[in-house]
Design a protein around this motif. Structure first.
Motif, short mmCIF file in Angstrom:
data_model
loop_
_atom_site.label_atom_id
_atom_site.label_comp_id
_atom_site.label_asym_id
_atom_site.label_seq_id
_atom_site.Cartn_x
_atom_site.Cartn_y
_atom_site.Cartn_z
N PHE A 49 36.69 44.20 36.73
CA PHE A 49 37.45 44.67 35.57
C PHE A 49 38.48 43.63 35.13
O PHE A 49 38.69 43.41 33.92
N LYS A 50 39.14 42.99 36.09
CA LYS A 50 40.12 41.95 35.74
C LYS A 50 39.43 40.78 35.04
O LYS A 50 39.96 40.20 34.09
N ASP A 83 37.51 46.07 41.13
CA ASP A 83 38.80 45.64 40.57
C ASP A 83 38.69 44.22 40.02
O ASP A 83 39.20 43.90 38.94
#
Length: 240
Positions: A225-226, A222
């Motif tokens: 991806f951020k 996560d």
């Protein structure tokens, strides 16, 4: 110097800990030291000099690593006194069965015990389901207690050292990153790079960023991806 390394996994298993153990073993031997490995047995393990195998439970489908299964005669059969007594330093790679064996040997023969904290094991507790919060607290406390029973702690990163200090570890902690062998890495040819970009419809002048690891929650994808969203805005001509 004779170094005894106790690990929950070793060749032919392949993971980060095994790579680290093998890398440091090679580096120590090149400097003239003698290294002894103590690890669980594996059905595909080859006989190697100074490698001692312990009884283990093996997943028949090969999905899991062999797990230590010490017998009642483990000290007499699998911890030869002539070898153990000759070791100058004991180096644990895990805090479970291998770590406890390492600590037992260190105390019995009055040898210094070093422990490399490879993995933030408390970050894996999502696999425990509804018991994850309890397991997380237990593993943090277990980490603190085992580290404080050693003489020296090694972490592969500064951030991990900071986390262990937050757990309440009081023993000395040194950051020693696992090295790489430069000769094992080389740039691909321009033609190979071009073919790869053509295969995935990536413009030739664009940059490619690579993530190479397991796809699992503890890998914090996560966050990756951020971060990549921000990178992509700043550098549109890049791909992950």
């Amino acid at each position: 110097m004779k170094v005894g390394i106790f690990t929950e996994c070793y060749s032919p298993v392949m993971n980060g800990v095994c790579v680290s153990v093998e890398t440091f073993k090679k580096a120590l031997e090149e400097k003239g030291h003698e290294v002894f490995i103590f690890a669980p047995d594996h059905p595909e393990a080859e006989d190697r000099e100074n490698v001692y195998r312990f009884p283990s439970i093996t997943d028949p489908k090969g999905r899991l690593y062999p797990i230590f299964f010490p017998s009642v005669d483990i000290e007499k059969i699998y911890l030869p006194e002539d070898v153990m007594g000759s070791l100058d330093i004991i180096h644990a790679q895990h805090m479970f069965t291998a770590g406890r064996l390492a600590r037992y040997v260190a105390r019995k023969y009055e040898k210094p015990l070093v422990y490399t904290y490879h993995t933030l094991i408390a970050e894996y507790t999502h696999y425990a389901g509804i018991f994850s919060s309890v397991a997380r607290a237990y593993l943090k406390n277990m980490s603190k207690r085992f580290c404080n029973s050693c003489d020296q702690i090694i972490t592969p990163s500064k951030s991990m050292k900071k986390i262990l200090l937050g757990y309440g570890v009081k023993k000395p902690i040194s950051v020693v990153m696992t090295g790489i062998e430069p000769q094992a890495y080389k740039r691909v040819s321009e033609s190979a790079s071009k073919q790869l970009k053509e295969k995935y419809n990536i413009p030739e002048d664009d940059k490619v960023l690579l993530y190479l690891s397991r796809i699992a929650k503890e890998k914090n994808l996560d966050f990756l991806f951020k971060a990549f969203v921000k990178i992509k805005k700043a550098y549109p001509k890049c791909h992950l």
